[in-house]
Design a protein around this motif. Structure first.
Motif, short mmCIF file in Angstrom:
data_model
loop_
_atom_site.label_atom_id
_atom_site.label_comp_id
_atom_site.label_asym_id
_atom_site.label_seq_id
_atom_site.Cartn_x
_atom_site.Cartn_y
_atom_site.Cartn_z
N THR A 19 -3.30 -12.33 -7.63
CA THR A 19 -1.88 -12.26 -7.86
C THR A 19 -1.24 -11.41 -6.97
O THR A 19 -0.09 -11.68 -6.44
CB THR A 19 -1.70 -11.77 -9.12
OG1 THR A 19 -2.41 -12.72 -10.17
CG2 THR A 19 -0.22 -11.72 -9.55
N LEU A 22 -0.73 -13.21 -3.64
CA LEU A 22 0.39 -14.24 -3.61
C LEU A 22 1.65 -13.69 -3.66
O LEU A 22 2.77 -14.22 -3.26
CB LEU A 22 0.25 -15.13 -5.07
CG LEU A 22 -0.93 -15.81 -5.06
CD1 LEU A 22 -1.22 -16.67 -6.33
CD2 LEU A 22 -0.93 -17.00 -3.68
N LEU A 23 1.90 -12.62 -4.40
CA LEU A 23 3.14 -11.82 -4.55
C LEU A 23 3.53 -11.55 -2.97
O LEU A 23 4.92 -11.44 -2.70
CB LEU A 23 3.26 -10.72 -5.46
CG LEU A 23 3.08 -11.19 -7.02
CD1 LEU A 23 2.96 -10.07 -7.87
CD2 LEU A 23 4.34 -11.68 -7.30
N GLU A 26 4.88 -14.36 -1.19
CA GLU A 26 5.96 -14.52 -1.39
C GLU A 26 7.11 -13.72 -0.98
O GLU A 26 8.17 -14.24 -0.38
CB GLU A 26 6.11 -14.84 -3.17
CG GLU A 26 7.50 -15.20 -3.37
CD GLU A 26 7.31 -15.38 -5.02
OE1 GLU A 26 8.55 -15.65 -5.57
OE2 GLU A 26 6.56 -15.03 -5.47
N LEU A 29 7.55 -14.49 2.74
CA LEU A 29 8.25 -15.79 3.10
C LEU A 29 9.87 -15.47 2.74
O LEU A 29 10.55 -15.97 3.58
CB LEU A 29 7.76 -16.87 2.30
CG LEU A 29 6.33 -17.26 2.57
CD1 LEU A 29 5.92 -18.49 1.68
CD2 LEU A 29 6.50 -17.96 4.13
N THR A 30 9.91 -14.65 1.73
CA THR A 30 11.18 -14.39 1.34
C THR A 30 12.03 -13.50 2.41
O THR A 30 13.20 -13.91 2.85
CB THR A 30 11.56 -13.49 0.10
OG1 THR A 30 10.81 -14.19 -0.88
CG2 THR A 30 12.91 -13.27 -0.26
#
Length: 253
Positions: A19, A22-23, A26, A29-30
């Motif tokens: 997790t 993945l965070l 993310e 990418l943001t």
């Protein structure tokens, strides 16, 4: 039920590690997307500001198309344009007016530039008359304007900053001679001497800011010409139409 299942499924250290990864991905990418969006906005703003270089207030364009066989020769077209330009310069109702082979954002003519016997690439070609940049409300970056009266072997030319960056980087372009190969088959290369650097002005909407060479309109009196006029139409339209009619009563403006 979903809440309890989520808790039970994420209780292991491996799941928590996954997790976290993945965070982090993310979030990365943001950040990249936001940075790209910011760069895109700044780029679009720069293009918008560069296209706002022209003050469009009271700026109008008319066109004249010289028919054949009356104006089949370049000499006949040049005589007409010179007479029209004289009338434009003397008309008190016009703030400023200039002839051009095409209006800004809509230039279609191009050619290949040769410098020091080396083909450099394709450029946009604009035939500009007296008071062209003055009518558009622009000033030259360097040098002097075009000479639309000289009849020497090497007419003058202006090049824009993109031309200098691409073809003459790190050198002084003033005084350099270039050869211009036109699109027409069998046309002989035309020599031009650079006398000034023009401001960035988009000559085609789709292609953005490309290398541009401005040549005297007198050196390329085409069959179609744009007449750029700055002023109030209610003051100059009648004067303009009468001026054209006196030169050729059958020529529509």
């Amino acid at each position: 039920v979903l809440n309890q299942g989520g808790r039970s499924g994420m209780s292991s250290p491996r799941a928590r590690h996954t997790t976290a990864v993945l965070l982090m991905g993310e979030l990365a990418l943001t950040v990249i997307l936001l940075a790209s969006a910011g760069a895109l906005v700044r780029s679009a703003e720069g293009v918008y500001r560069s296209d706002q270089a022209i003050d469009l207030a009271r700026l109008w364009e008319f066109r004249v198309a010289l028919p054949e066989p009356q104006y089949a020769s370049a000499e006949r077209r040049l005589a007409f344009y010179r007479a029209l330009d004289e009338r434009l310069a003397a008309a008190p109702a016009l703030e400023s007016a200039a002839l051009a082979g095409s209006p800004p954002f809509n230039a279609s003519e191009s050619g290949e530039v040769v410098i020091d016997n080396t083909a450099k690439g394709t450029v946009r070609v604009v035939a500009a008359g007296n008071r062209y940049f003055e009518t558009l409300g622009l000033s030259l970056v360097r040098g002097v304007g075009l000479d639309n009266t000289a009849t020497g072997a090497s007419p003058t030319a202006l090049v824009n900053e993109r031309f200098v960056e691409r073809f003459l980087p790190g050198t002084d372009p003033i005084g350099r001679e270039v050869l211009l190969n036109s699109d027409g088959e069998g046309a002989s290369p035309e020599p031009f001497t650079i006398v000034g650097v023009a401001p960035q002005l988009r000559q085609q909407v789709a292609s953005g800011h490309t290398p541009v060479i401005y040549v005297p309109h007198a050196a390329r009196p085409g069959k179609v010409a744009s007449l750029l006029v700055r002023g109030r139409p209610e003051q100059f339209v009648d004067v303009l139409r009468q001026g054209v009619r006196r030169l050729d009563p059958d020529l529509p403006l």
